[in-house]
Design an enzyme around this catalytic site. Sequence first.
Site, short mmCIF file in Angstrom:
data_model
loop_
_atom_site.label_atom_id
_atom_site.label_comp_id
_atom_site.label_asym_id
_atom_site.label_seq_id
_atom_site.Cartn_x
_atom_site.Cartn_y
_atom_site.Cartn_z
N LEU A 136 0.88 -1.16 0.00
CA LEU A 136 0.00 0.00 0.00
C LEU A 136 0.92 1.21 0.00
CD1 LEU A 136 -3.02 0.76 0.17
CD2 LEU A 136 -2.78 0.84 2.66
N ASP A 137 0.69 2.12 -0.94
CA ASP A 137 1.58 3.27 -1.08
C ASP A 137 1.87 3.93 0.26
OD1 ASP A 137 1.49 2.85 -3.77
OD2 ASP A 137 0.25 4.60 -4.24
N ARG A 138 3.07 4.44 0.40
CA ARG A 138 3.45 5.18 1.61
C ARG A 138 2.44 6.30 1.89
NH1 ARG A 138 5.52 10.02 2.48
NH2 ARG A 138 6.79 10.41 4.34
N ALA A 140 -0.67 6.43 1.01
CA ALA A 140 -2.04 5.96 1.21
C ALA A 140 -2.21 5.43 2.63
CB ALA A 140 -2.36 4.86 0.20
N HIS A 226 0.62 2.32 -8.05
CA HIS A 226 -0.06 3.61 -8.24
C HIS A 226 -1.23 3.51 -9.21
CE1 HIS A 226 3.94 5.87 -7.13
NE2 HIS A 226 3.41 5.19 -6.12
#
Length: 279
Positions: A136-138, A140, A226
Amino acid sequence: MSSSLARFEKHINVTESGKLAVDILASETALSKQQLKKVMLKGAVWVTTGKKTQRLRRAKRQLDIGQTLHIYYDEHVLDCEPAEPELIADMGQYSIWNKPYGMLSQGSKWGDHCTITRWAEQHLTPQRNAFVVHRLDRAANGLIIVAHEKKAAALLSGLFQSRQIEKRYQIWVEGEFSEQATVDNPVKVDLDLDGRHAVSFFTRLKFDASKQQSLLDVRIETGRKHQIRQHAASLGHPVVGDRLYGNILQQENLQLKAYFMAFRCPYTAEEKQFNLLIN
C-alpha cells in the site's frame, strides 16, 4: 556529526574471525558504538555470508573471515519516526492492520524501522517474524495484511494473484465527477500501466461543491503500482493530495483509503471481512 556523514555506504570484508560486528563497524566508520547499535536496530546494516545477504541487528554478533559487512547510513531515513498503525485483527499466522499515512509497506537497504512489517515484529504478542504480502503506497492509508510465517505469505500472496481477495478503496478527487458513475454503472478504466494490464472501476458517492471535490468508491481488478492514482488522473480527476500525478503544490495528504477487504482464510476456510467504515 559532519555533513559528510549525512549519507554514506561502506562494505567491509571481514579478515579476522571472532570480532564483534559493532567493533568492526566502529573501526571503519566515524560513528560511535551507541550510534551503530541504533543504526543496526533500524535495519541499515547487512551481512553477506556466501551468496546470502540479510539484515544484521545484533551488535555483538561474532563474524567470520570471508563474511562482508554492509552499512547504509542516511541521517534523513534513520531520523524518521514511524506513525503508529492500528491492529485490526491478529489471526496468528497473519494479521490485519490499518496502516497510517507515511508508513511504508516494506523497507530498503537504508532501513526498515518505519515499515508495517517491522512494527508488527516489535509490537505483537507473542513476538513473531513478519513478511510482506502486498503493498500500500506510503502516502495511502488503510487495510494491509502482514504474514507471520513464510507459508502464510505464500498462501495469501496466491489469493491476491488469483484475485480471490476483494479490496475496495475510497478517494477524494479534484473536480465534479460524473453523476452517471453509479454502483450499477461505474466508470471503467482499462489502461495498461508499465506494459501490464490494469482495470479500475470508479463510482461517485458525493460531491462537495465548496471544495470542488468528489468522493469516489473504487474497485480494482488488478494491483499495479499507483494504479488508482494513475487511472483517476487519466480521467482528469487526480486524487486530492497526489503531488505525483496531480497538483504538485497540493498541501493535503493523499486522500486514498483502502477501507474494505474480504477473503476466505487459507487456514480455516472462514470468510473474513474487514471494513474500516463500519468497525
